[in-house]
Write an enzyme that holds these catalytic residues in place. Sequence first.
Site, short mmCIF file in Angstrom:
data_model
loop_
_atom_site.label_atom_id
_atom_site.label_comp_id
_atom_site.label_asym_id
_atom_site.label_seq_id
_atom_site.Cartn_x
_atom_site.Cartn_y
_atom_site.Cartn_z
N CYS A 61 -17.93 37.45 -72.96
CA CYS A 61 -16.79 36.30 -72.43
C CYS A 61 -15.36 36.97 -72.87
O CYS A 61 -14.57 36.75 -71.96
CB CYS A 61 -16.98 35.03 -73.00
SG CYS A 61 -16.71 34.82 -74.89
N ASP A 113 -10.72 14.00 -69.90
CA ASP A 113 -9.81 15.05 -70.41
C ASP A 113 -8.43 14.91 -69.99
O ASP A 113 -7.77 15.62 -70.19
CB ASP A 113 -10.51 16.35 -70.16
CG ASP A 113 -10.41 16.85 -68.89
OD1 ASP A 113 -9.79 15.94 -67.93
OD2 ASP A 113 -10.59 17.89 -68.46
N CYS A 146 -11.47 29.99 -62.69
CA CYS A 146 -12.14 31.31 -63.03
C CYS A 146 -13.23 31.15 -64.01
O CYS A 146 -12.93 30.30 -64.85
CB CYS A 146 -11.19 32.35 -63.71
SG CYS A 146 -12.00 34.09 -64.17
N CYS A 175 -4.35 33.32 -68.57
CA CYS A 175 -5.60 32.85 -68.12
C CYS A 175 -5.65 32.54 -66.55
O CYS A 175 -4.69 31.68 -66.21
CB CYS A 175 -6.10 31.80 -68.76
SG CYS A 175 -7.55 30.74 -68.16
#
Length: 367
Positions: free
Chosen positions: A189, A129, A236, A209
């Site tokens: 979520c 990634d 997180c 976030c």
Amino acid sequence: MKARLVADAKDAGFDVVGVARPDAVPEAASRLRRFLFDGFHGTMAWMVTTEERRARPRTLWPAARSVIMLGLNYGPDTDPLETLGKKDRGTISVYARNRDYHDLIKGRLKQVAGRFAAHSGADVKVFVDTAPLMEKPLAAAAGIGWQGKHTNLVSRDFGSWLFLGAILTDLELPADEPETDHCGSCRACLDICPTDAFPAPYRLDARRCISYLTIEHKGPIPKAFREAIGNRIYGCDDCLAVCPWNKYARTTREAKLKAREDLENPALSDLAQLDDAGFRARFSGSPIKRIGRDRFLRNVLIALGNSGDTSAAKLVATHLDDPSNLVRGAAVWALARLDPERAGIERNARLAGETDPSVREEWHALG
């Protein structure tokens, strides 16, 4: 050829393999454009500069005919939310509790790709990634899972706990059927997010976030989110950990993926005493090392400020003279939370000599 590829991938330790066409997600470009237009990427300017390559895999390599997506299960052995209640200790995202997964995945991808190239004669390119490739939409197109309402990949077999890697090849392989969305009416979520980072299902505002704020964000943590961060000092997992599909996930099988004991729930007071050399030694081989000691100490001091442990005020105060303005500013905020009287005394003694605007702003905020 594909059967042998899957067998080699499983032999290398991957848990799931799927194949998609490079153009299997035509809507990815418009979704990315909207994300960037709305400013949801925050200070991650590299997402703008790599937009074209990120949205279209063939821009990375025009010869690509197939995208091989591979997933490695890193499901935790314990509930990662349990540590949030231990305020004097830090909570580190599950993926970062051992060695850097980029290194782990890349080595295995190269092994699988090398075998595939040797057997097929095809050209291959390996991506983790750090490259501008949209792994999650491609993994969904390859049948590995679907992008949940938290925007992460969800698998019926592994829940929200999959590391992803990709191999591009110029050989056309049979594509797998894409996975369908199984989130239904669930909002777990979305509702658990401490900072309301999801403006709508399937949309993430990275600026809110905690993973972004504690890892990618290079400046002071915005005041609006400091209390909500709690004791999360790197990343997180709330939206991942609460996913109902995790009940079907298998726990990790390899020692390389199991959490290091010293990173499962480390004492904030120990971490707050790390100098640069100590930080590098403590997090050698860990993805945490890449954010550097100053950003990490910023996070630790925010967590100490949220701990309610007044005995930590003396330790926090030692960072008021730190060479890093990022650390000094966080120390001001944390000290004001733990010992307002001492913070006022320190303000009177230090404000006039402070030259950094962000730290001066922290002192002025004390009133």
